[in-house]
Design an enzyme around this catalytic site. Structure first.
Site, mmCIF file in Angstrom:
data_model
loop_
_atom_site.group_PDB
_atom_site.id
_atom_site.type_symbol
_atom_site.label_atom_id
_atom_site.label_comp_id
_atom_site.label_asym_id
_atom_site.label_seq_id
_atom_site.Cartn_x
_atom_site.Cartn_y
_atom_site.Cartn_z
ATOM 1 N N GLU A 113 65.414 15.553 -3.135
ATOM 2 C CA GLU A 113 64.561 14.875 -4.119
ATOM 3 C C GLU A 113 63.330 14.322 -3.421
ATOM 4 O OE1 GLU A 113 67.006 12.021 -6.223
ATOM 5 O OE2 GLU A 113 68.114 13.589 -7.245
ATOM 6 N N HIS A 241 59.629 6.756 -13.483
ATOM 7 C CA HIS A 241 60.067 8.103 -13.116
ATOM 8 C C HIS A 241 59.015 9.077 -13.632
ATOM 9 C CE1 HIS A 241 62.442 11.694 -12.572
ATOM 10 N NE2 HIS A 241 63.375 10.980 -11.981
ATOM 11 N N ARG A 288 57.970 9.009 -5.736
ATOM 12 C CA ARG A 288 57.738 8.821 -7.170
ATOM 13 C C ARG A 288 56.469 8.088 -7.537
ATOM 14 N NH1 ARG A 288 63.742 7.542 -9.251
ATOM 15 N NH2 ARG A 288 64.384 9.626 -8.654
ATOM 16 N N HIS A 349 61.681 3.127 -15.184
ATOM 17 C CA HIS A 349 62.956 3.684 -14.751
ATOM 18 C C HIS A 349 63.812 2.725 -13.932
ATOM 19 C CE1 HIS A 349 65.666 6.929 -13.667
ATOM 20 N NE2 HIS A 349 65.450 6.743 -12.374
ATOM 21 N N ARG A 384 61.498 2.506 -4.468
ATOM 22 C CA ARG A 384 62.827 3.023 -4.121
ATOM 23 C C ARG A 384 62.783 4.532 -3.884
ATOM 24 N NH1 ARG A 384 67.194 5.319 -7.499
ATOM 25 N NH2 ARG A 384 65.608 5.265 -9.093
HETATM 26 P P1 FAD Z 1 74.338 -0.660 -14.665
HETATM 27 O O1 FAD Z 1 75.025 0.591 -14.364
HETATM 28 O O2 FAD Z 1 73.107 -0.590 -15.470
HETATM 29 O O3 FAD Z 1 75.354 -1.629 -15.429
HETATM 30 C C1 FAD Z 1 74.898 -2.852 -15.980
HETATM 31 C C2 FAD Z 1 76.004 -3.466 -16.784
HETATM 32 O O4 FAD Z 1 75.681 -4.814 -17.111
HETATM 33 C C3 FAD Z 1 76.277 -2.787 -18.116
HETATM 34 O O5 FAD Z 1 77.667 -2.740 -18.278
HETATM 35 C C4 FAD Z 1 75.681 -3.747 -19.142
HETATM 36 O O6 FAD Z 1 76.284 -3.687 -20.408
HETATM 37 C C5 FAD Z 1 76.004 -5.061 -18.460
HETATM 38 N N1 FAD Z 1 75.207 -6.203 -18.905
HETATM 39 C C6 FAD Z 1 73.870 -6.373 -18.839
HETATM 40 N N2 FAD Z 1 73.543 -7.580 -19.330
HETATM 41 C C7 FAD Z 1 74.684 -8.190 -19.706
HETATM 42 C C8 FAD Z 1 74.997 -9.438 -20.295
HETATM 43 N N3 FAD Z 1 74.059 -10.342 -20.612
HETATM 44 N N4 FAD Z 1 76.288 -9.725 -20.545
HETATM 45 C C9 FAD Z 1 77.260 -8.834 -20.267
HETATM 46 N N5 FAD Z 1 77.023 -7.633 -19.717
HETATM 47 C C10 FAD Z 1 75.753 -7.317 -19.437
HETATM 48 N N6 FAD Z 1 70.114 6.194 -9.275
HETATM 49 C C11 FAD Z 1 70.536 6.995 -8.279
HETATM 50 O O7 FAD Z 1 70.816 6.515 -7.175
HETATM 51 N N7 FAD Z 1 70.680 8.335 -8.489
HETATM 52 C C12 FAD Z 1 70.397 8.914 -9.677
HETATM 53 O O8 FAD Z 1 70.555 10.114 -9.833
HETATM 54 C C13 FAD Z 1 69.927 8.096 -10.731
HETATM 55 N N8 FAD Z 1 69.607 8.637 -11.923
HETATM 56 C C14 FAD Z 1 69.264 7.808 -12.954
HETATM 57 C C15 FAD Z 1 69.020 8.357 -14.214
HETATM 58 C C16 FAD Z 1 68.751 7.539 -15.291
HETATM 59 C C17 FAD Z 1 68.509 8.134 -16.651
HETATM 60 C C18 FAD Z 1 68.692 6.133 -15.105
HETATM 61 C C19 FAD Z 1 68.416 5.220 -16.260
HETATM 62 C C20 FAD Z 1 68.902 5.581 -13.845
HETATM 63 C C21 FAD Z 1 69.176 6.414 -12.766
HETATM 64 N N9 FAD Z 1 69.400 5.899 -11.497
HETATM 65 C C22 FAD Z 1 69.817 6.715 -10.489
HETATM 66 C C23 FAD Z 1 69.419 4.448 -11.276
HETATM 67 C C24 FAD Z 1 70.885 3.979 -11.277
HETATM 68 O O9 FAD Z 1 71.579 4.669 -12.294
HETATM 69 C C25 FAD Z 1 71.000 2.492 -11.520
HETATM 70 O O10 FAD Z 1 70.133 1.782 -10.691
HETATM 71 C C26 FAD Z 1 72.425 2.035 -11.230
HETATM 72 O O11 FAD Z 1 73.337 2.838 -11.916
HETATM 73 C C27 FAD Z 1 72.593 0.582 -11.639
HETATM 74 O O12 FAD Z 1 73.948 0.249 -11.544
HETATM 75 P P2 FAD Z 1 74.389 -1.237 -11.810
HETATM 76 O O13 FAD Z 1 75.856 -1.298 -11.611
HETATM 77 O O14 FAD Z 1 73.541 -2.163 -11.061
HETATM 78 O O15 FAD Z 1 74.014 -1.495 -13.367
HETATM 79 C C1 SIN Z 2 66.788 11.676 -10.966
HETATM 80 O O1 SIN Z 2 67.781 12.388 -11.117
HETATM 81 O O2 SIN Z 2 65.642 12.097 -10.915
HETATM 82 C C2 SIN Z 2 66.999 10.216 -10.854
HETATM 83 C C3 SIN Z 2 67.239 9.864 -9.466
HETATM 84 C C4 SIN Z 2 67.056 8.390 -9.249
HETATM 85 O O3 SIN Z 2 66.550 7.677 -10.104
HETATM 86 O O4 SIN Z 2 67.401 7.960 -8.152
#
Ligand code: FAD
Ligand code: SIN
Length: 528
Positions: A113, A241, A288, A349, A384
């Site tokens: 990537e 993104h 990015r 993103h 990032r």
């Molecule tokens: P999240 O997985 O977002 O979980 C947050 C949780 O908090 C959820 O359960 C939500 O309901 C809960 N929550 C929020 N506020 C409250 C509240 N007030 N009360 C109770 N619960 C609450 N990263 C990579 O490294 N590789 C990738 O390929 C990649 N692809 C991506 C593709 C997309 C479409 C997106 C949107 C992001 C991508 N990212 C990727 C980024 C990555 O997915 C996120 O940064 C990561 O998953 C965040 O994980 P987390 O556990 O911090 O939060």
């Molecule tokens: C992607 O698949 O392009 C998302 C990867 C990321 O946000 O880290």
């Protein structure tokens, strides 16, 4: 109503669930998720998780790529720790049951990537997040020490403020005692008292009009900690993104993974001309911030609404096999990616900043930890590197788990916290007072605090936000709380933090690009 637990986890993505699994051997755990437990940014991750596993790769290369992408604003000690912890945490995910794609020779299938000098992204086709999310949910559900509260919304974390003390940002030894949480079905407000609280509430993308993030990403954790007088940093570094599917009537925007450019897809303008050579030698695989700004520039210069991503030159069967999710979703919109160009636009993103934590995930508030997208660890700096966030989430959940089990048996919960006082409140008469402000806020952020900023745009944003802030605070004080109202209040808070921190940064740096300071931090370094 009061509930007591050892560990309270706010959020059910990779950070929250993996932390819960790791501390569950040491006490009772409650996981709070404001929606269905699956609805997280983690669930939508496509590209995969970056870690050094290939023979040709090494830690120094991954460290170097991370720091180059982050414009050197990264904390080098943190970058090294996260990168070197990667292989063990990947093994942990595999042991829990995650099935990463394997090549015919038995080695991991590794994608490349933007900004990576090697193929090092482990993935499960183009739905890596879903595989990780489901696996972690399965493990959590098997664990008798873990209770899951879905459709429960955390309003505020509990500190000495709730014992009647005056707490200021410079008050020493602020301590967290748990959180107030609304049960969204019964409308009861619970007082959850915990010895340790982990904030893993994820990102903030929903504050923008165009985003890849699901609607849960409203920055609640950041706003809660800011209100509790914890330290927040680096909010100006909001990542866009480059390639989300252009489909103005659909929210969130569907992501077209960067792994597709790693596979060979090429960006073109609407005259079918490639343009990335004008912006960076790494072409479509530049980091990015560079690609998103290049697209933004092309769109504004030509007055177009989208550019194209072209993967039609690649083998059709191979494309379908490698990107089944993207193939299917685009086909539903009438786009056969093996034959047609894909219209794409940048979309909000990822939040690189957030709750400031130390190398153990400890925030500036005692007994309050943060991990995942909500945290600012120092890994990402000003931008990032792709696929470093799932890695950061699992590494910091592990660090925080190891740290937060210390003295857990001897410590006690604070029983003196009063229950939520809802006297003098009633239901808002009109929902439109909330929904319209929601939309206005998203438009302000998109128009004035997006990929390219200026002093004038930031000032305008601030003036408009001030009005929405005043109106929402008035409504909040007299209303019975709802999820939407609390989210709006949190989103306004996060919007202010981005604008204020962007105004303070009198330079262009990584994801923060200002027309008033076009010379970039790295350009300055080169000319010295
Ligand atoms: P999240 O997985 O977002 O979980 C947050 C949780 O908090 C959820 O359960 C939500 O309901 C809960 N929550 C929020 N506020 C409250 C509240 N007030 N009360 C109770 N619960 C609450 N990263 C990579 O490294 N590789 C990738 O390929 C990649 N692809 C991506 C593709 C997309 C479409 C997106 C949107 C992001 C991508 N990212 C990727 C980024 C990555 O997915 C996120 O940064 C990561 O998953 C965040 O994980 P987390 O556990 O911090 O939060
Ligand atoms: C992607 O698949 O392009 C998302 C990867 C990321 O946000 O880290």
């Amino acid at each position: 109503m009061k509930i007591e637990t050892d560990f309270l986890v706010l959020g059910s993505g990779i950070a929250g669930l993996s932390y819960a699994l790791k501390v569950a051997d040491y006490g009772k755990v409650i996981i709070v998720s404001k929606n269905d437990i699956h609805e997280t940014n983690t669930n939508y991750a496509q590209g995969g998780i970056a870690s050094v596993t290939a023979q040709t790769d090494n830690f120094e290369k991954h460290i170097n790529d991370t720091i180059i992408a982050g414009s050197g604003v990264n904390n080098p000690e943190v970058v090294r720790m996260v990168v070197e912890s990667g292989p063990a945490q990947i093994k942990q995910l595999i042991d829990w049951g995650v099935n990463f794609d394997i090549e015919d020779d038995g080695s991991y299938s590794l994608a490349r990537e933007g900004g990576h000098s090697e193929g090092r992204i482990l993935h499960c086709k183009d739905y890596t997040g879903k595989e990780i999310q489901q696996t972690l949910i399965d493990r959590v559900k098997e664990n008798p020490n873990i209770t899951i509260l879905e459709s429960h919304f955390a309003i505020d974390i509990l500190t000495q403020h709730h014992l009647g003390k005056v707490i200021k940002r410079n008050t020493p030894n602020i301590e967290c005692f748990g959180a107030y949480v609304i049960d969204l079905d019964s409308r009861t407000i619970l007082t959850i008292l915990a010895k340790r609280t982990m904030i893993a509430t994820g990102g903030i993308g929903s504050i923008y009009q165009t985003t890849t993030n699901p609607t849960v990403a409203t920055g609640d954790g950041i706003a809660m900690v800011y209100r509790a007088k914890g330290q927040i940093e680096n909010m100006e570094f909001m990542q866009f993104h480059p390639t989300s599917l252009y489909d103005p009537n659909t929210r969130p925007s569907f992501l077209i993974s960067e792994a597709m450019r790693g596979y060979g897809a090429v960006l073109k303008n609407r005259y079918m001309e490639e343009f990335m050579h004008k912006y960076d030698d790494r072409l479509s695989l530049a980091p990015r911030d560079i690609v998103a700004r290049a697209i933004d520039h092309e769109l504004k210069a030509k007055g177009h609404d989208f550019v194209y991503l072209d993967v039609t030159h690649k083998d059709a069967e191979e494309t379908k096999k490698r990107f089944p999710n993207i193939y299917k979703r685009c086909l539903e919109k009438g786009i056969d990616i093996t034959k047609d160009l894909i219209p794409v636009v940048p979309a909000a993103h990822y939040a690189c900043g957030g709750i400031k934590v130390d190398i153990n995930g400890q925030s500036t508030i005692k007994n309050l930890f943060a991990a995942g997208e909500v945290a600012s660890t120092g890994l990402h700096g000003a931008n990032r590197l792709a696929s470093n966030s799932l890695l950061e989430g699992i590494v910091y959940a592990d660090r925080a788990a190891k740290h937060s089990i210390n003295n857990i048996e001897q410590d006690k919960v604070c029983e003196n916290i009063p229950d939520w006082d809802k006297s003098g409140t009633s239901w808002p008469e009109e929902r439109v007072l909330i929904t319209q402000s929601y939309k206005e806020l998203q438009m302000i952020l998109n128009s004035y605090v997006g990929i390219v900023r200026s002093n004038l745009r930031l000032e305008r944003a601030l003036r408009r936000m001030e009005i929405i802030y005043q109106e929402t605070e008035e409504l909040y004080k007299k209303s019975i709380l709802s999820k939407k109202l609390c989210e709006l209040r949190n989103m306004i808070n996060v919007g202010f933090l981005i604008i204020k921190m962007a105004q303070k940064r009198k330079e262009s740096c990584g994801l923060h690009y200002s027309l008033d300071y076009p010379e970039k931090r790295n350009d300055k370094k080169k000319s010295q």
